[in-house]
Write a protein that holds these residues in place. Sequence first.
Motif, PDB file in Angstrom:
ATOM      1  N   THR A  38      31.492  47.640  43.480  1.00 42.67           N
ATOM      2  CA  THR A  38      31.342  46.316  42.859  1.00 42.67           C
ATOM      3  C   THR A  38      32.658  45.832  42.274  1.00 42.67           C
ATOM      4  OG1 THR A  38      30.678  47.193  40.671  1.00 42.67           O
ATOM      5  CG2 THR A  38      28.925  46.790  42.290  1.00 42.67           C
ATOM      6  N   GLU A  39      33.522  46.769  41.878  1.00 37.76           N
ATOM      7  CA  GLU A  39      34.811  46.375  41.304  1.00 37.76           C
ATOM      8  C   GLU A  39      35.694  45.693  42.339  1.00 37.76           C
ATOM      9  OE1 GLU A  39      35.973  46.564  37.981  1.00 37.76           O
ATOM     10  OE2 GLU A  39      33.791  46.740  37.871  1.00 37.76           O
ATOM     11  N   ASP A  40      35.647  46.169  43.577  1.00 39.70           N
ATOM     12  CA  ASP A  40      36.456  45.553  44.632  1.00 39.70           C
ATOM     13  C   ASP A  40      36.047  44.102  44.865  1.00 39.70           C
ATOM     14  OD1 ASP A  40      38.181  47.807  45.627  1.00 39.70           O
ATOM     15  OD2 ASP A  40      36.228  48.734  45.893  1.00 39.70           O
ATOM     16  N   ILE A  41      34.758  43.836  44.716  1.00 42.08           N
ATOM     17  CA  ILE A  41      34.278  42.462  44.902  1.00 42.08           C
ATOM     18  C   ILE A  41      34.609  41.613  43.676  1.00 42.08           C
ATOM     19  CG2 ILE A  41      32.276  41.024  45.398  1.00 42.08           C
ATOM     20  CD1 ILE A  41      30.921  43.478  46.609  1.00 42.08           C
ATOM     21  N   ARG A  42      34.359  42.166  42.498  1.00 41.34           N
ATOM     22  CA  ARG A  42      34.592  41.419  41.251  1.00 41.34           C
ATOM     23  C   ARG A  42      36.053  40.982  41.147  1.00 41.34           C
ATOM     24  NH1 ARG A  42      32.462  40.777  36.070  1.00 41.34           N
ATOM     25  NH2 ARG A  42      30.615  41.964  36.623  1.00 41.34           N
ATOM     26  N   LYS A  43      36.967  41.854  41.512  1.00 40.95           N
ATOM     27  CA  LYS A  43      38.391  41.528  41.394  1.00 40.95           C
ATOM     28  C   LYS A  43      38.770  40.345  42.284  1.00 40.95           C
ATOM     29  CE  LYS A  43      39.862  46.197  40.115  1.00 40.95           C
ATOM     30  NZ  LYS A  43      40.534  47.443  40.587  1.00 40.95           N
ATOM     31  N   GLN A  44      38.125  40.239  43.433  1.00 36.15           N
ATOM     32  CA  GLN A  44      38.429  39.118  44.318  1.00 36.15           C
ATOM     33  C   GLN A  44      38.005  37.791  43.689  1.00 36.15           C
ATOM     34  OE1 GLN A  44      37.501  39.796  48.613  1.00 36.15           O
ATOM     35  NE2 GLN A  44      36.723  41.773  47.918  1.00 36.15           N
ATOM     36  N   VAL A  45      36.776  37.759  43.154  1.00 32.50           N
ATOM     37  CA  VAL A  45      36.243  36.515  42.590  1.00 32.50           C
ATOM     38  C   VAL A  45      36.945  36.153  41.285  1.00 32.50           C
ATOM     39  CG1 VAL A  45      34.168  35.386  41.710  1.00 32.50           C
ATOM     40  CG2 VAL A  45      34.009  36.910  43.680  1.00 32.50           C
ATOM     41  N   LYS A  46      37.040  37.115  40.369  1.00 31.28           N
ATOM     42  CA  LYS A  46      37.649  36.831  39.074  1.00 31.28           C
ATOM     43  C   LYS A  46      39.156  36.622  39.209  1.00 31.28           C
ATOM     44  CE  LYS A  46      35.321  36.842  35.864  1.00 31.28           C
ATOM     45  NZ  LYS A  46      34.436  35.767  35.308  1.00 31.28           N
ATOM     46  N   GLY A  47      39.748  37.263  40.229  1.00 28.16           N
ATOM     47  CA  GLY A  47      41.176  37.080  40.451  1.00 28.16           C
ATOM     48  C   GLY A  47      41.517  35.634  40.759  1.00 28.16           C
TER      49      GLY A  47
END
Length: 325
Positions: free
Chosen positions: A206-215
């Motif tokens: 989930t961190e790999d996905i979250r970083k894309q969106v929040k980035g």
Amino acid sequence: MPVFASSVPGNFVVSIGVSVALMFSVSFLDGLPQASLITPTTNALAILGVLTLWAMTGMSKKPWHCFVAGSVATMALCGAPGGRPSPGSPVALAAGKLWSSPPPVIRYFDIRGRAEAIRLALADAGVAYDDASFTSDEWGKSRSDGLKAQWTESGKALFGQAPVVEVDGLDLVQSHSILRYLGRQHGWYTGSPAELALIDMAADGTEDIRKQVKGIEYDGSLSDEQKAAKFVAYLESSAPTWLGFYERMLARGPEGGYLSGSTKVSHADYLFFDLLDTHESVLSEHRSQLDALLATMPQITAWRLRMRSRPNLAKYLADGTRRRG
């Protein structure tokens, strides 16, 4: 005549009694503040103790089927074929009531953010907690007199970040570490090394996905138009791939299951649930595109409905005081 029992019913009762007594003690020790977590070695010793006392009881040479029946009854009562009571079982709950420790305190900004999965997990487990929020001004990111500087200096915020969860005399940081610690206590992070590895993989993904969106959201070098274009590109390319991984993960598990690969909920589920909520919040202007994508993923859709239907979680989600994303 042995001391422990003098009849088949006596053997049956004692076999249950000694098992519950040992499991009760293990569960009680588990709840002590800063106690070492029960290791496989300790667990094996508990099982050995049960077997030894069963053997002593069996010196009466009464039929051994009473011990089999006693074992089954004990496991049914404790819900623990591994030799210790599982969280939520009658024995574990009774032991927990003997040790009244303060509820966990979540210290974070007055938003969902990194603390929301922790709130979801505790709410679902029926665990009371205190939510002590602070403002960005109180945090004082660049000030020497702000909470960030104070907590970093004192070691309360080990890496100068929030959330910080106060529990059992500890100041825990890093949201995944917090979820694992609390999960060991409250049952959403238990199992064999292989089972825990499945949970960890799903949670960390989930961190790999979250970083894309929040980035994209927090990239100050981008204009609103540039962010919008990047969000569209994310939904067209990366999101189908990454969310598709979770669609297949759920498809490989049992019907009605969770991201643990079993019918047991874990913090991977709370993290992914919050991640999808975050998508809806951050991508609010692209909601139709997001909804169209999720409509192609029936496993995630059904799983999300199961999560929302869990009684304690449904109550939390319906609470009008829940924070915005």
